[in-house]
Design an enzyme around this catalytic site. Sequence first.
Site, PDB file in Angstrom:
ATOM      1  N   TYR A 144       0.860  -1.182   0.000  1.00  0.00           N
ATOM      2  CA  TYR A 144       0.000   0.000   0.000  1.00  0.00           C
ATOM      3  C   TYR A 144       0.893   1.227   0.000  1.00  0.00           C
ATOM      4  O   TYR A 144       1.828   1.325   0.790  1.00  0.00           O
ATOM      5  CB  TYR A 144      -0.896   0.000   1.242  1.00  0.00           C
ATOM      6  CG  TYR A 144      -1.796   1.218   1.363  1.00  0.00           C
ATOM      7  CD1 TYR A 144      -2.854   1.416   0.472  1.00  0.00           C
ATOM      8  CD2 TYR A 144      -1.586   2.162   2.368  1.00  0.00           C
ATOM      9  CE1 TYR A 144      -3.682   2.524   0.588  1.00  0.00           C
ATOM     10  CE2 TYR A 144      -2.418   3.271   2.488  1.00  0.00           C
ATOM     11  CZ  TYR A 144      -3.465   3.450   1.598  1.00  0.00           C
ATOM     12  OH  TYR A 144      -4.282   4.549   1.715  1.00  0.00           O
ATOM     13  N   ASP A 239       9.312   2.997  -0.395  1.00  0.00           N
ATOM     14  CA  ASP A 239       8.269   3.614   0.414  1.00  0.00           C
ATOM     15  C   ASP A 239       8.521   3.202   1.865  1.00  0.00           C
ATOM     16  O   ASP A 239       8.131   2.117   2.286  1.00  0.00           O
ATOM     17  CB  ASP A 239       6.889   3.161  -0.068  1.00  0.00           C
ATOM     18  CG  ASP A 239       5.769   3.763   0.777  1.00  0.00           C
ATOM     19  OD1 ASP A 239       6.083   4.437   1.780  1.00  0.00           O
ATOM     20  OD2 ASP A 239       4.592   3.560   0.421  1.00  0.00           O
ATOM     21  N   LYS A 267       4.447   9.149   8.915  1.00  0.00           N
ATOM     22  CA  LYS A 267       4.225   8.483  10.204  1.00  0.00           C
ATOM     23  C   LYS A 267       5.207   8.964  11.285  1.00  0.00           C
ATOM     24  O   LYS A 267       5.016  10.039  11.826  1.00  0.00           O
ATOM     25  CB  LYS A 267       4.203   6.964  10.007  1.00  0.00           C
ATOM     26  CG  LYS A 267       3.011   6.571   9.104  1.00  0.00           C
ATOM     27  CD  LYS A 267       2.645   5.128   9.046  1.00  0.00           C
ATOM     28  CE  LYS A 267       1.310   4.992   8.296  1.00  0.00           C
ATOM     29  NZ  LYS A 267       1.309   4.052   7.212  1.00  0.00           N
TER      30      LYS A 267
END
Length: 429
Positions: A144, A239, A267
């Site tokens: 994702y 990523d 994050k």
Amino acid sequence: MNQEKSHSLFHKAINIIPGGVNSPVRACKSVGREPLFIECAKGCFIFDADGNRYIDYVGSWGPMILGHAHPAVIDAIKTVSELGTSFGAPTALEVEMAERLTEAIPSLEMVRMVNSGTEATMSAIRLARGVTGRDTIIKFDGCYHGHADTLLVEAGSGVATLDIPGSPGVPKSFVRHTLSLPYNDIDAVKQVMSGRGKEIACIIVEPVAGNMGCVLPINGFLETLREETQKHGSLLIFDEVMTGFRVAYGGAQAVYGITPDITCLAKIIGGGLPVGAYGGKRDIMEHIAPQGPVYQAGTLSGNPLAMAAGIAMLKELEKPGFYDDLEKKSRKLSDGLKQAAQDAGIKATFNRVGSMMTMFFTDQPVNSFNDAKTSDLKRFRAYYAGMLENGIYLAPSQFEAGFVSSAHGDKEIEETIAAAADVFKKIKG
Ligand SMILES: *Cc1c(COP(=O)(O)O)cnc(C)c1O
């Protein structure tokens, strides 16, 4: 356990917010439940609207590596907020953040701040296309990378949990430029690159996947991505939105010793405030406006509160022994759960890198999304419900990673293992 207030809040929310939530994974639909509404959190504990206390292994889906409401982070936010919340002009805090990120991750020579992981990956893809003059990208099933159009193909996280193959609203003409290959399939990568290498702008990958549950790269997988992209003039994008500052201070690229061209972060670097970043080699990043022609902008990018919170968090992570300590806690939890599962005769596969882990209810090794899908989802659902009842707050999906924070003590980890042992016995039957 009384969860009446959550229930009544959800009842209100569902009329005025789609699905009652502002991000699909929170809805707990796949485990057949309603979400808990959270009142507050401190350290490794999270409290719902009815005052129930849970030991939290979601950690806001990754950022809360210090646990909740860490004093250093809260103090930084308080101090900086007194000075104004947004200026739309450069600040010293942004320079300090860029310095810390480029020092922590040597492959980042320049970095641009954005407001989410989605923005980071979307911008990185645009940059890769702009630099190479090519349109096609390669991603991997079950990874994702946020919800940008080009990346919502065979995606992980909520897309996997809700079993949505693609998304209405994403034009076929966009998706045509996205190839999705099985994670860890070295031969598939070599085959596609040998046939279509010249069309490929970039390969984007979670260097340790977290969004189909935690799945580690097999030996040679990341090396192959590096070699093949180099050979064909494509860029390699890591990523590291989840893995950055999580699996090690320098991210997965430090653990596996592979240097990508572009890295995406979010994050942890925001300390729990909305943040993202992407960066890489100087000659690539110089294509970004206003230095170059690839346009990317943001009214709130580099927001002072987010920078202050992120910097405060990074300072804690820099302290000697931080990651060793986190590894010890994580190993204790993982070993304890493994033993408890074994004792109860529950078949499970444990994948873990540092404080990021998933227990899959399958007897097979899990190296890909297809492997992850062999998990017994009914059993996961029963496990999830049992753990919640025992005061343990887990991600409501088999296809998500769990996170240990530095605030989890031996006592809470032992409580978690005991809770799991109890639940395993009950769900065995
Ligand atoms: C969470 C995540 C994203 C998306 O980040 P948002 O801040 O939710 O947009 C992208 N990539 C990975 C690997 C993630 O874990």
